[in-house]
Design a protein around this motif. Sequence first.
Motif, PDB file in Angstrom:
ATOM      1  N   THR A  15       0.846  -1.189   0.000  1.00  0.00           N
ATOM      2  CA  THR A  15       0.000   0.000   0.000  1.00  0.00           C
ATOM      3  C   THR A  15       0.887   1.246   0.000  1.00  0.00           C
ATOM      4  O   THR A  15       2.094   1.156   0.212  1.00  0.00           O
ATOM      5  CB  THR A  15      -0.895   0.029   1.244  1.00  0.00           C
ATOM      6  OG1 THR A  15      -0.055   0.111   2.402  1.00  0.00           O
ATOM      7  CG2 THR A  15      -1.793  -1.198   1.315  1.00  0.00           C
ATOM      8  N   PHE A  16       0.285   2.405  -0.182  1.00  0.00           N
ATOM      9  CA  PHE A  16       1.043   3.652  -0.135  1.00  0.00           C
ATOM     10  C   PHE A  16       1.658   3.855   1.254  1.00  0.00           C
ATOM     11  O   PHE A  16       2.766   4.371   1.363  1.00  0.00           O
ATOM     12  CB  PHE A  16       0.162   4.849  -0.516  1.00  0.00           C
ATOM     13  CG  PHE A  16      -0.119   4.902  -1.996  1.00  0.00           C
ATOM     14  CD1 PHE A  16       0.866   5.307  -2.885  1.00  0.00           C
ATOM     15  CD2 PHE A  16      -1.353   4.538  -2.497  1.00  0.00           C
ATOM     16  CE1 PHE A  16       0.629   5.348  -4.256  1.00  0.00           C
ATOM     17  CE2 PHE A  16      -1.611   4.585  -3.866  1.00  0.00           C
ATOM     18  CZ  PHE A  16      -0.617   4.989  -4.741  1.00  0.00           C
ATOM     19  N   THR A  17       0.957   3.432   2.299  1.00  0.00           N
ATOM     20  CA  THR A  17       1.505   3.533   3.653  1.00  0.00           C
ATOM     21  C   THR A  17       2.755   2.682   3.782  1.00  0.00           C
ATOM     22  O   THR A  17       3.774   3.130   4.323  1.00  0.00           O
ATOM     23  CB  THR A  17       0.452   3.109   4.693  1.00  0.00           C
ATOM     24  OG1 THR A  17      -0.695   3.969   4.562  1.00  0.00           O
ATOM     25  CG2 THR A  17       0.996   3.179   6.103  1.00  0.00           C
ATOM     26  N   GLU A  18       2.701   1.456   3.281  1.00  0.00           N
ATOM     27  CA  GLU A  18       3.855   0.559   3.346  1.00  0.00           C
ATOM     28  C   GLU A  18       5.005   1.070   2.477  1.00  0.00           C
ATOM     29  O   GLU A  18       6.170   0.957   2.855  1.00  0.00           O
ATOM     30  CB  GLU A  18       3.454  -0.859   2.927  1.00  0.00           C
ATOM     31  CG  GLU A  18       4.575  -1.866   2.989  1.00  0.00           C
ATOM     32  CD  GLU A  18       5.144  -2.105   4.383  1.00  0.00           C
ATOM     33  OE1 GLU A  18       6.297  -2.571   4.472  1.00  0.00           O
ATOM     34  OE2 GLU A  18       4.460  -1.836   5.385  1.00  0.00           O
ATOM     35  N   ILE A  19       4.684   1.633   1.319  1.00  0.00           N
ATOM     36  CA  ILE A  19       5.733   2.202   0.465  1.00  0.00           C
ATOM     37  C   ILE A  19       6.468   3.292   1.229  1.00  0.00           C
ATOM     38  O   ILE A  19       7.705   3.325   1.261  1.00  0.00           O
ATOM     39  CB  ILE A  19       5.149   2.750  -0.855  1.00  0.00           C
ATOM     40  CG1 ILE A  19       4.618   1.606  -1.730  1.00  0.00           C
ATOM     41  CG2 ILE A  19       6.191   3.572  -1.614  1.00  0.00           C
ATOM     42  CD1 ILE A  19       3.779   2.068  -2.910  1.00  0.00           C
ATOM     43  N   ALA A  20       5.723   4.201   1.871  1.00  0.00           N
ATOM     44  CA  ALA A  20       6.346   5.283   2.644  1.00  0.00           C
ATOM     45  C   ALA A  20       7.218   4.724   3.769  1.00  0.00           C
ATOM     46  O   ALA A  20       8.344   5.193   3.975  1.00  0.00           O
ATOM     47  CB  ALA A  20       5.274   6.213   3.207  1.00  0.00           C
ATOM     48  N   LYS A  21       6.735   3.709   4.469  1.00  0.00           N
ATOM     49  CA  LYS A  21       7.525   3.093   5.547  1.00  0.00           C
ATOM     50  C   LYS A  21       8.833   2.523   5.007  1.00  0.00           C
ATOM     51  O   LYS A  21       9.890   2.711   5.598  1.00  0.00           O
ATOM     52  CB  LYS A  21       6.730   1.980   6.237  1.00  0.00           C
ATOM     53  CG  LYS A  21       5.643   2.469   7.138  1.00  0.00           C
ATOM     54  CD  LYS A  21       4.911   1.288   7.766  1.00  0.00           C
ATOM     55  CE  LYS A  21       3.735   1.739   8.588  1.00  0.00           C
ATOM     56  NZ  LYS A  21       2.974   0.601   9.141  1.00  0.00           N
ATOM     57  N   ARG A  22       8.759   1.820   3.904  1.00  0.00           N
ATOM     58  CA  ARG A  22       9.967   1.214   3.325  1.00  0.00           C
ATOM     59  C   ARG A  22      10.942   2.267   2.805  1.00  0.00           C
ATOM     60  O   ARG A  22      12.149   2.116   2.957  1.00  0.00           O
ATOM     61  CB  ARG A  22       9.587   0.247   2.202  1.00  0.00           C
ATOM     62  CG  ARG A  22       8.893  -0.986   2.719  1.00  0.00           C
ATOM     63  CD  ARG A  22       8.559  -1.942   1.610  1.00  0.00           C
ATOM     64  NE  ARG A  22       7.830  -3.090   2.123  1.00  0.00           N
ATOM     65  CZ  ARG A  22       7.723  -4.240   1.483  1.00  0.00           C
ATOM     66  NH1 ARG A  22       8.291  -4.405   0.301  1.00  0.00           N
ATOM     67  NH2 ARG A  22       7.055  -5.229   2.015  1.00  0.00           N
ATOM     68  N   LEU A  23      10.420   3.308   2.187  1.00  0.00           N
ATOM     69  CA  LEU A  23      11.292   4.366   1.686  1.00  0.00           C
ATOM     70  C   LEU A  23      11.995   5.074   2.836  1.00  0.00           C
ATOM     71  O   LEU A  23      13.182   5.394   2.749  1.00  0.00           O
ATOM     72  CB  LEU A  23      10.494   5.377   0.863  1.00  0.00           C
ATOM     73  CG  LEU A  23       9.905   4.857  -0.452  1.00  0.00           C
ATOM     74  CD1 LEU A  23       9.041   5.928  -1.093  1.00  0.00           C
ATOM     75  CD2 LEU A  23      10.994   4.386  -1.400  1.00  0.00           C
ATOM     76  N   ASN A  24      11.275   5.313   3.933  1.00  0.00           N
ATOM     77  CA  ASN A  24      11.857   5.984   5.090  1.00  0.00           C
ATOM     78  C   ASN A  24      12.855   5.090   5.820  1.00  0.00           C
ATOM     79  O   ASN A  24      13.837   5.585   6.373  1.00  0.00           O
ATOM     80  CB  ASN A  24      10.762   6.459   6.036  1.00  0.00           C
ATOM     81  CG  ASN A  24       9.950   7.589   5.449  1.00  0.00           C
ATOM     82  OD1 ASN A  24      10.457   8.395   4.686  1.00  0.00           O
ATOM     83  ND2 ASN A  24       8.675   7.639   5.787  1.00  0.00           N
ATOM     84  N   ALA A  25      12.627   3.788   5.826  1.00  0.00           N
ATOM     85  CA  ALA A  25      13.531   2.853   6.503  1.00  0.00           C
ATOM     86  C   ALA A  25      14.797   2.588   5.678  1.00  0.00           C
ATOM     87  O   ALA A  25      15.844   2.285   6.233  1.00  0.00           O
ATOM     88  CB  ALA A  25      12.814   1.534   6.782  1.00  0.00           C
ATOM     89  N   GLY A  26      14.695   2.732   4.363  1.00  0.00           N
ATOM     90  CA  GLY A  26      15.839   2.485   3.482  1.00  0.00           C
ATOM     91  C   GLY A  26      16.573   3.771   3.170  1.00  0.00           C
ATOM     92  O   GLY A  26      16.317   4.827   3.759  1.00  0.00           O
ATOM     93  N   ASP A  27      17.466   3.684   2.223  1.00  0.00           N
ATOM     94  CA  ASP A  27      18.266   4.848   1.837  1.00  0.00           C
ATOM     95  C   ASP A  27      17.772   5.378   0.488  1.00  0.00           C
ATOM     96  O   ASP A  27      18.535   5.542  -0.445  1.00  0.00           O
ATOM     97  CB  ASP A  27      19.742   4.454   1.766  1.00  0.00           C
ATOM     98  CG  ASP A  27      20.655   5.646   1.605  1.00  0.00           C
ATOM     99  OD1 ASP A  27      20.262   6.755   2.001  1.00  0.00           O
ATOM    100  OD2 ASP A  27      21.762   5.468   1.071  1.00  0.00           O
ATOM    101  N   TYR A  28      16.460   5.633   0.401  1.00  0.00           N
ATOM    102  CA  TYR A  28      15.860   6.062  -0.863  1.00  0.00           C
ATOM    103  C   TYR A  28      15.619   7.568  -0.925  1.00  0.00           C
ATOM    104  O   TYR A  28      15.610   8.148  -1.990  1.00  0.00           O
ATOM    105  CB  TYR A  28      14.501   5.376  -1.068  1.00  0.00           C
ATOM    106  CG  TYR A  28      14.573   3.879  -1.112  1.00  0.00           C
ATOM    107  CD1 TYR A  28      14.891   3.209  -2.293  1.00  0.00           C
ATOM    108  CD2 TYR A  28      14.297   3.116   0.018  1.00  0.00           C
ATOM    109  CE1 TYR A  28      14.935   1.835  -2.338  1.00  0.00           C
ATOM    110  CE2 TYR A  28      14.336   1.739  -0.024  1.00  0.00           C
ATOM    111  CZ  TYR A  28      14.656   1.106  -1.197  1.00  0.00           C
ATOM    112  OH  TYR A  28      14.700  -0.259  -1.243  1.00  0.00           O
TER     113      TYR A  28
END
Length: 89
Positions: A15-28
């Motif tokens: 989901t968009f929520t999960e995408i944001a979480k992954r982007l914030n947790a990674g180096d994106y």
Amino acid sequence: MPDAGEGGGFPEMVTFTEIAKRLNAGDYMPRPITRQGVRHIAETDPAWPVPRDRWMRIGNAWALPWKPVEEFFKARTTRGRGPTKQTEA
């Protein structure tokens, strides 16, 4: 049915929520992004990799395949709102 870990099966949907979480947790991203920010990019950036007809409605959320979204953000040049402007006194 092929195992999803072997390259077959269904793509990982997020989901968009999960995408944001992954982007914030990674180096994106250079700074945090919200789900609304991701959604805004999806709706306005012509280079967005997942066409609207490939979004999947799950309850009240939209899910998209993670891999093309991840590759998009890995290759994306930083844009954003730009630097803070100083007011002249």
